[in-house]
Design a protein around this motif. Sequence first.
Motif, PDB file in Angstrom:
ATOM      1  N   TYR A   1     -19.975 -35.565  33.872  1.00 59.39           N
ATOM      2  CA  TYR A   1     -19.051 -35.096  34.848  1.00 59.39           C
ATOM      3  C   TYR A   1     -17.619 -35.637  34.308  1.00 59.39           C
ATOM      4  N   VAL A   2     -17.482 -37.059  33.875  1.00 61.64           N
ATOM      5  CA  VAL A   2     -16.118 -37.372  33.547  1.00 61.64           C
ATOM      6  C   VAL A   2     -15.546 -36.631  32.458  1.00 61.64           C
ATOM      7  N   LEU A   3     -16.378 -36.458  31.360  1.00 60.92           N
ATOM      8  CA  LEU A   3     -15.815 -35.557  30.035  1.00 60.92           C
ATOM      9  C   LEU A   3     -15.413 -34.194  30.606  1.00 60.92           C
ATOM     10  N   ASN A   4     -16.253 -33.738  31.215  1.00 61.94           N
ATOM     11  CA  ASN A   4     -15.838 -32.215  31.667  1.00 61.94           C
ATOM     12  C   ASN A   4     -14.436 -32.156  32.731  1.00 61.94           C
ATOM     13  N   HIS A   5     -14.784 -33.084  33.571  1.00 59.29           N
ATOM     14  CA  HIS A   5     -13.505 -33.171  34.628  1.00 59.29           C
ATOM     15  C   HIS A   5     -12.058 -33.577  33.964  1.00 59.29           C
ATOM     16  N   SER A   6     -12.283 -34.752  32.984  1.00 56.94           N
ATOM     17  CA  SER A   6     -11.150 -34.803  32.114  1.00 56.94           C
ATOM     18  C   SER A   6     -10.623 -34.026  31.147  1.00 56.94           C
ATOM     19  N   GLU A   7     -11.550 -33.132  30.742  1.00 58.50           N
ATOM     20  CA  GLU A   7     -11.370 -32.181  29.560  1.00 58.50           C
ATOM     21  C   GLU A   7     -11.202 -33.041  28.141  1.00 58.50           C
ATOM     22  N   ALA A   8     -11.632 -34.090  28.030  1.00 56.27           N
ATOM     23  CA  ALA A   8     -11.534 -34.663  26.644  1.00 56.27           C
ATOM     24  C   ALA A   8     -12.093 -34.178  25.560  1.00 56.27           C
ATOM     25  N   ARG A   9     -11.819 -34.083  24.401  1.00 54.36           N
ATOM     26  CA  ARG A   9     -12.449 -33.279  23.288  1.00 54.36           C
ATOM     27  C   ARG A   9     -12.652 -34.404  22.171  1.00 54.36           C
ATOM     28  N   ILE A  10     -12.141 -35.435  22.190  1.00 51.84           N
ATOM     29  CA  ILE A  10     -12.630 -36.755  21.567  1.00 51.84           C
ATOM     30  C   ILE A  10     -13.074 -37.933  22.288  1.00 51.84           C
ATOM     31  N   VAL A  11     -14.386 -38.541  21.811  1.00 53.76           N
ATOM     32  CA  VAL A  11     -14.783 -39.514  22.363  1.00 53.76           C
ATOM     33  C   VAL A  11     -15.221 -40.731  21.581  1.00 53.76           C
ATOM     34  N   PHE A  12     -14.566 -41.741  21.623  1.00 52.58           N
ATOM     35  CA  PHE A  12     -15.103 -43.130  20.979  1.00 52.58           C
ATOM     36  C   PHE A  12     -16.077 -43.781  21.688  1.00 52.58           C
ATOM     37  N   VAL A  13     -17.198 -43.861  21.017  1.00 56.15           N
ATOM     38  CA  VAL A  13     -18.643 -44.613  21.380  1.00 56.15           C
ATOM     39  C   VAL A  13     -18.534 -45.835  20.638  1.00 56.15           C
ATOM     40  N   SER A  14     -19.667 -46.860  21.196  1.00 57.76           N
ATOM     41  CA  SER A  14     -19.553 -48.084  20.252  1.00 57.76           C
ATOM     42  C   SER A  14     -20.824 -48.069  19.481  1.00 57.76           C
ATOM     43  N   SER A  15     -21.923 -47.156  19.761  1.00 60.82           N
ATOM     44  CA  SER A  15     -23.056 -47.358  19.044  1.00 60.82           C
ATOM     45  C   SER A  15     -23.876 -45.993  19.013  1.00 60.82           C
ATOM     46  N   LYS A  16     -25.038 -46.088  18.051  1.00 60.76           N
ATOM     47  CA  LYS A  16     -26.041 -44.889  18.266  1.00 60.76           C
ATOM     48  C   LYS A  16     -26.343 -44.492  19.638  1.00 60.76           C
ATOM     49  N   PHE A  17     -26.625 -45.475  20.624  1.00 61.02           N
ATOM     50  CA  PHE A  17     -27.497 -45.468  21.836  1.00 61.02           C
ATOM     51  C   PHE A  17     -26.446 -44.882  22.734  1.00 61.02           C
ATOM     52  N   GLN A  18     -25.014 -45.025  22.616  1.00 61.19           N
ATOM     53  CA  GLN A  18     -24.208 -44.429  23.347  1.00 61.19           C
ATOM     54  C   GLN A  18     -24.071 -42.684  23.154  1.00 61.19           C
ATOM     55  N   TYR A  19     -24.097 -42.581  21.637  1.00 57.85           N
ATOM     56  CA  TYR A  19     -23.974 -41.252  21.127  1.00 57.85           C
ATOM     57  C   TYR A  19     -24.908 -40.360  21.533  1.00 57.85           C
ATOM     58  N   SER A  20     -26.261 -41.181  21.603  1.00 59.96           N
ATOM     59  CA  SER A  20     -27.692 -40.543  21.991  1.00 59.96           C
ATOM     60  C   SER A  20     -27.378 -39.939  23.413  1.00 59.96           C
ATOM     61  N   LYS A  21     -26.701 -40.664  24.262  1.00 59.16           N
ATOM     62  CA  LYS A  21     -26.395 -40.053  25.619  1.00 59.16           C
ATOM     63  C   LYS A  21     -25.703 -38.576  25.647  1.00 59.16           C
TER      64      LYS A  21
END
Length: 603
Positions: A102-122
């Motif tokens: 919801y947040v990514l689509n509503h904000s229209e972000a095209r780049i995402v920083f993640v901390s780890s593979k666990f967050q990437y898997s989401k």
Amino acid sequence: MQDIPFLSVPDMLRQNAARFQGKLALKYRKQGKFVTLSYAEFYERALMAARGLKKCNVKPGERVAILSENRAGWVIADMGILTVGGVTVPIYPTNTPEQIEYVLNHSEARIVFVSSKFQYSKLLRIRETIPKVELVVSFERFLGEPELPVCTFYQLSEIDLPVTESEKKQLEAGIDCIGPTDLLTLIYTSGTTGVPKGVPLTHRNILFDAFYTSRKAVVLRECEVHLSFLPLSHVLERTIGYYMMIMNGSMMAFADSIEKVPENMMEVKPTVMVSVPRLFEKIYSRIFENVHQMSVVKRKLFHWAIEVGKKYVEARYIEKRTSPLLAFKYNVADRLVFGKLRERFGGNMRLFCSGGAPLDKTINEFFWIIGLPILEGYGLTETSPAVSFNNFDQVRFGSVGTALEHTEIKTAEDGELLIRGPQIMTGYYKEPAATGESLQDGWFKTGDIGYIENGFVYITDRKKELIITAGGKNIAPQPLENELKLDKYISSAFVYGDRKPYLTALLVPNMERLLEFAREKHIDYYDMDDLVIHEPVTRLMEQRLAEINSHLPQYESIKKFVLLPRDFSIDGGELTPTLKLRRKVIYEKYKDKIEGMYVENGN
């Protein structure tokens, strides 16, 4: 607002990197050991991140998301995003894939920083529903999947290539173009109800709040060491625990996790910390657990010291007078009791900041007594956040202090608090209807019920959370829940009774105390689910509740309760990331138990 010496947050870091260049800015764990970055190094790393984002064609005003726990990479990425004029969209690391979507689509972000593979898997799980996301940048190294490209933060920043003079000149020219009214962040409220709303905050909003909060606090120094553990996704930690620290030339040290905070305090020896009430409730409970185990002599000494401390704090900070005899007694109490307690916080702790939810008056006063003052304040995501707080010159336990400079607070006819000031958001992102409801004639409608007395603001509850009983009584559940949690056998509480003839409660027992009780009474049980329904346990809780009820008006007394075998949690969905109760979720989850307490009355 001409007192504020910075035009934007990147401008603040640039100025302070020159002013404090040799001073330590960040401290974090790397390969088992704490390492540090100076202000000059922090700025250099932020410029490297900005350089990488420019190569990714990030334009001013573009949203870039950060999905990560607190760490040095979080703040370096944030400063890099802001340096290119971007807008940081923080996402709680505890969020589910659906919430992230919801947040990514509503904000229209095209780049995402993640901390780890666990967050990437989401992100992988929702790849098909987040089409605008082009690139993931990870703070940790791992192999990504072809359908969702990932690079490391080091690769993006080209960490082995120092920023050249021409690159620095170009990036700083970009900083010069960022104005106070430009958007700094888009924060999605975690919300206790409904779909989160995007709160846009400008550089001016945040800088005003950090500057005037620091000015009102008076006591903050350049040498402060702040232990950061409250999520940077939350505006309280972001403004007060991060930007304000950078503004003052202080050092941010990152806790390994919330669970490791006690251990990290001994290692880092912080001087200040920002928290929500739940931490203080747990510390308070733990201290009294230990007192319970002491010998009779030591218990008497502890309670004598607390009585002396209470009189001393009242005389010094409230009445503004103290006698030499009282000061002498307090010094003795401090040497024999309080000083030893403070050692458990690392030995250098000077003060805490609390916000996000009301802090129990008794707990707040206790921390002042032991020499660890909590400056309790009030604010919301929409207010950047602080609008008021207590300081050493003006404090009233039970209040959330007096207003910041240039900030107006008043109450509406129904008791709702209204706020006007430079820290207020311009309006919800893509939500004109919600904006119109919340912002009227320049005043922000907080949704909180309270009152103002001698300039001090008191919060009684959330407007939408007020319980209106079948008898027409308006009851605020939070003060009742705080009262219940002060009992040594109760860890958490949820009070219910809307449109019902009486109040009921879901209670989570203090498991350590309960297990101790079970041993003493030789209770034979299979597991916690079994223990909480044992007759001696329910009888004990009835006695505790009767004692609490004896101090309450009849219409506020808890008539029935159900004991739960495990605490409310973020993972369970009952708590927000800042540990506030999600009342609707709790009701739906335990609806049968709650409604069962009214069956006999035909409701």
